[in-house]
Design an enzyme around this catalytic site. Structure first.
Site, mmCIF file in Angstrom:
data_model
loop_
_atom_site.group_PDB
_atom_site.id
_atom_site.type_symbol
_atom_site.label_atom_id
_atom_site.label_comp_id
_atom_site.label_asym_id
_atom_site.label_seq_id
_atom_site.Cartn_x
_atom_site.Cartn_y
_atom_site.Cartn_z
ATOM 1 N N HIS A 29 0.862 -1.183 0.000
ATOM 2 C CA HIS A 29 0.000 0.000 0.000
ATOM 3 C C HIS A 29 0.901 1.237 0.000
ATOM 4 C CE1 HIS A 29 -3.421 2.508 0.402
ATOM 5 N NE2 HIS A 29 -2.967 3.055 1.517
ATOM 6 N N HIS A 41 -2.725 9.456 0.605
ATOM 7 C CA HIS A 41 -2.749 8.189 -0.131
ATOM 8 C C HIS A 41 -4.157 7.914 -0.630
ATOM 9 C CE1 HIS A 41 -4.281 5.710 3.463
ATOM 10 N NE2 HIS A 41 -4.214 6.955 3.878
ATOM 11 N N CYS A 156 -3.538 2.479 -5.438
ATOM 12 C CA CYS A 156 -2.751 3.356 -4.566
ATOM 13 C C CYS A 156 -1.352 3.620 -5.106
ATOM 14 C CB CYS A 156 -2.662 2.739 -3.170
ATOM 15 S SG CYS A 156 -1.961 1.074 -3.156
#
Ligand SMILES: [Zn+2]
Length: 244
Positions: A29, A41, A156
């Site tokens: 991530h 993010h 992401c």
């Protein structure tokens, strides 16, 4: 050894850094460090309860999602999603890392380094922009939202790569640039037969070659897009069809 030295302590982060953390040892991530212990993010708004701060009511509001909403931590504005449903959030480092570790995404990696990495989602040959440009893009996208989340074409990692480089694919049929998504794409049916060693020896070379072909720094179909022009750039396919 440089190949495995991307791990960083939160205290070592510099503004504009692209960092990642492993989730469930399965995938990475990604986020952009913007200073003051916070990252911007993008999360999948459908998989993670959408939580945003309502300035009008001065309270946290959940807009749904499959999982139960999370309680914001004590850090000011942690979890803030200014455009509800966009998935673009500001989060404190501790909440971003959860129980994992933090790693710095490597830019201007050599082709050898890129191919040698066993897993995608950790490096690119592309050159990053100066930190102030990176933070401007991330902050602008927090304020205005980004292209709709898509696990393969806009995840992401794509968000962080765009913030760092301003590069997007000019190919209408293919927007995604993240290496971990390309790794999934590169796994073919014939790669999933046989014992683990056989599977690795057939899938790994294909994965490396695909990752190299799709790397942001090596692709020929990427163009620099100003963050203020992102929405009109993204609408190109629809405009094209309307003109027909
Ligand atoms: Zn937090």
């Amino acid at each position: 050894m440089e190949l495995f030295s991307q791990k960083v302590k939160p205290s070592e982060l510099e503004k504009g850094d692209h960092v990642y953390t492993w989730r469930k040892s399965m995938y990475t991530h990604h986020g952009i460090f913007v200073g003051e212990g916070k990252l911007i993010h993008m999360v999948n708004p459908k998989a993670d309860g959408i939580l945003h701060f309502s300035a009008a009511s001065k309270s946290w509001i959940s807009s749904g999602g499959r999982k139960k909403e999370k309680t914001p931590c004590a850090t000011s504005d942690c979890g803030l999603e200014k455009v509800a449903g966009s998935g673009v959030r500001v989060t404190c480092i501790e909440c971003f890392i959860k129980k994992g570790s933090l790693y710095r995404f490597k830019y201007e990696a050599s082709r050898e380094f890129l191919v040698a990495k066993l897993r995608g989602g950790t490096c690119t040959t592309a050159r990053p922009d100066p930190p102030e440009e990176v933070i401007h893009r991330a902050t602008y996208l927090l304020e205005n939202g980004y292209i709709e989340y898509d696990l393969i074409n806009n995840n992401c990692e794509d968000f962080a790569l765009y913030c760092k480089t301003g590069l997007l694919s000019n190919d209408i049929d293919y927007q995604g640039r993240s290496s971990q998504a390309n790794m999934v794409h590169s796994t073919k049916k014939e790669d999933r037969v046989g014992n683990p060693v056989q599977r690795f020896t057939t899938a790994f070379p294909r994965s490396c070659s695909k990752r190299e072909n799709k790397d942001l720094g090596l692709r020929k179909d990427v163009v620099k897009v100003a963050v203020e022009e992102l929405s009109s750039f993204h609408l190109r396919p629809r405009l094209f069809f309307l003109e027909i």
